[in-house]
Design an enzyme around this catalytic site. Structure first.
Site, short mmCIF file in Angstrom:
data_model
loop_
_atom_site.label_atom_id
_atom_site.label_comp_id
_atom_site.label_asym_id
_atom_site.label_seq_id
_atom_site.Cartn_x
_atom_site.Cartn_y
_atom_site.Cartn_z
N THR A 139 -16.15 -32.97 -151.74
CA THR A 139 -17.18 -31.43 -152.24
C THR A 139 -18.75 -30.96 -151.35
OG1 THR A 139 -18.58 -31.61 -153.78
CG2 THR A 139 -17.84 -33.48 -153.57
N ASP A 141 -20.92 -30.82 -151.90
CA ASP A 141 -22.51 -31.41 -152.52
C ASP A 141 -22.09 -33.10 -152.10
OD1 ASP A 141 -21.79 -29.31 -154.17
OD2 ASP A 141 -21.49 -29.80 -155.77
N MET A 183 -26.41 -24.61 -151.69
CA MET A 183 -25.63 -25.60 -153.08
C MET A 183 -26.16 -26.59 -153.17
SD MET A 183 -22.25 -24.05 -152.69
CE MET A 183 -21.49 -21.93 -153.83
N ARG A 185 -24.57 -28.99 -156.94
CA ARG A 185 -24.42 -28.81 -158.13
C ARG A 185 -25.04 -29.84 -159.54
NH1 ARG A 185 -19.07 -28.69 -160.25
NH2 ARG A 185 -19.07 -26.23 -159.99
N GLN A 277 -21.11 -21.58 -147.52
CA GLN A 277 -21.25 -23.24 -146.96
C GLN A 277 -19.96 -23.55 -147.71
OE1 GLN A 277 -25.04 -24.48 -149.17
NE2 GLN A 277 -24.41 -22.81 -150.45
#
Ligand code: F6P
Length: 353
Positions: A139, A141, A183, A185, A277
């Site tokens: 991910t 993230d 980004m 989340r 991204q």
């Protein structure tokens, strides 16, 4: 006896997925003489009849694949097997259909490449089948618990850093404050890393409680010190604490730019980086991580291990029980090395001017 293993990618795509799939299939073939079946579009492929899946011929998996963004198997971040969104608007438990799809493939083990949500779903989906499951974290993230790195994060940070490198000269030329929304989340990993690497003046992340007033004061003090432009990085989740503050549908980056313009009188522009991204060719670091984690995942199956996730920890590849991974998120440590580094460099995190 020749074994057959399955692999699928699930959740939002990111750079390094193709390199991961390649590493798994090559290790299975060269290391153990096993076949690898690639399942299309995550668990969605298990709903098609025949199942949407293809054998991964090692001859097709040359190094060019490791350079490509995306996932050639396809993926989905919709379609929870236990609450599948149907065309009539209802939610339906379709896990039994997926179990049937898995039986059709006659697999001896499954490797799932996903974030924490996908790994949780896959683990629960496979539990009643008895099929051995190993997870690989991915991910942009970078918020999967029990691993310091997830595939895709390095590339996302490189892209966000490059965006700052490009925003700086245009901002300086026009004497503007440039806001970059990145980004993440639920976590600010991309924002803090790119903010430091890209020379940001201000970085706002959800893990540090920030105040607009302190951001305004920092911009004012930069201007008093003779700086006519500034770079601000804001994580998409940093806006969660500022919902309802007249934001409406605006993204946190757009809202912040608007408010800073009003409160400082400076010209401010917002860039929302978005999916840029995710879609790039992976960095060398992501390719290496993908290779190391992919190989380890197959080795775990060969060793008879189950219900584990491969992990990058302390410069080594390890594996951890999935039950310690799912249902939690690894956010930025507010007292960790990157936050301390940012503060030491004089970067404003919005909790003081
Ligand atoms: O989880 C990865 C991620 O890119 C988040 O950073 C972002 O919030 C989300 O996915 C975007 O999802 P979608 O591709 O559905 O817009």
């Amino acid at each position: 006896m020749t074994k057959t293993i399955g692999i699928l990618t699930s959740g939002g795509d990111c750079a390094g997925l193709n390199a991961t799939i390649r590493a798994v299939a090559l290790r299975a073939h060269h290391g153990y003489g096993w076949k690898t079946i690639g399942i299309s579009h995550g668990t969605l492929g298990l709903l098609s009849r025949p199942v949407a899946a293809e054998p991964l011929d090692p001859a097709r998996l040359d190094a060019a694949l490791a350079r490509q963004g995306g996932t050639f198997l396809g993926t989905t971040n919709r379609g929870d097997p236990f609450a599948f969104p149907m065309s009539d608007g209802t939610l339906k438990d379709r896990s039994a259909e997926m179990h049937e799809g898995l039986r059709e493939l006659h697999l001896d083990g499954l490797i799932g490449v996903g974030g924490d949500g996908s790994l949780d779903i896959l683990r629960r989906l496979l539990q009643p089948t008895g099929l051995v499951f190993i997870g690989i974290p991915k991910t942009i993230d970078n918020d999967v618990h029990q691993t310091e790195r997830a595939v895709g994060y390095s590339t996302a940070v490189a892209i966000a850093t490059e965006a700052l490198d490009r925003l700086q000269p245009t901002g300086a030329s026009h004497e503007r404050v440039m806001v970059l929304e990145v980004m993440g989340r639920d976590a600010g990993h991309i924002a803090i890393a790119a903010g430091i690497a890209g020379g940001a003046d201000i970085v706002l992340i959800p893990e540090v409680s920030w105040h607009l007033g302190d951001v305004v004061k920092r911009i004012d003090s930069l201007r008093h010190a003779g700086r006519s432009s500034a770079l601000v990085v804001v994580a998409e989740a940093a806006g969660d604490s500022h919902q309802g503050a007249g934001r409406g549908d605006a993204s946190i980056g757009e809202w912040l730019a608007h408010r800073l313009m009003e409160m400082t009188g400076a010209e401010v522009r917002a860039t929302v980086l978005g999916h840029v991204q995710r879609g790039a060719p992976p960095t060398a670091e992501d390719r290496l991580l993908a290779a190391a984690l992919g190989v380890r995942a197959v080795d775990l199956l060969a060793a008879g291990k189950a219900d584990r996730m491969v992990s990058w920890w302390n410069r080594s590849v390890i594996d951890v029980p999935l039950e310690r991974v799912v249902g939690r998120s690894r956010t930025v440590d507010p007292d960790g090395a990157l936050i301390r580094t940012a503060r030491a460099l004089g970067i404003c995190l919005g909790d003081q001017p």
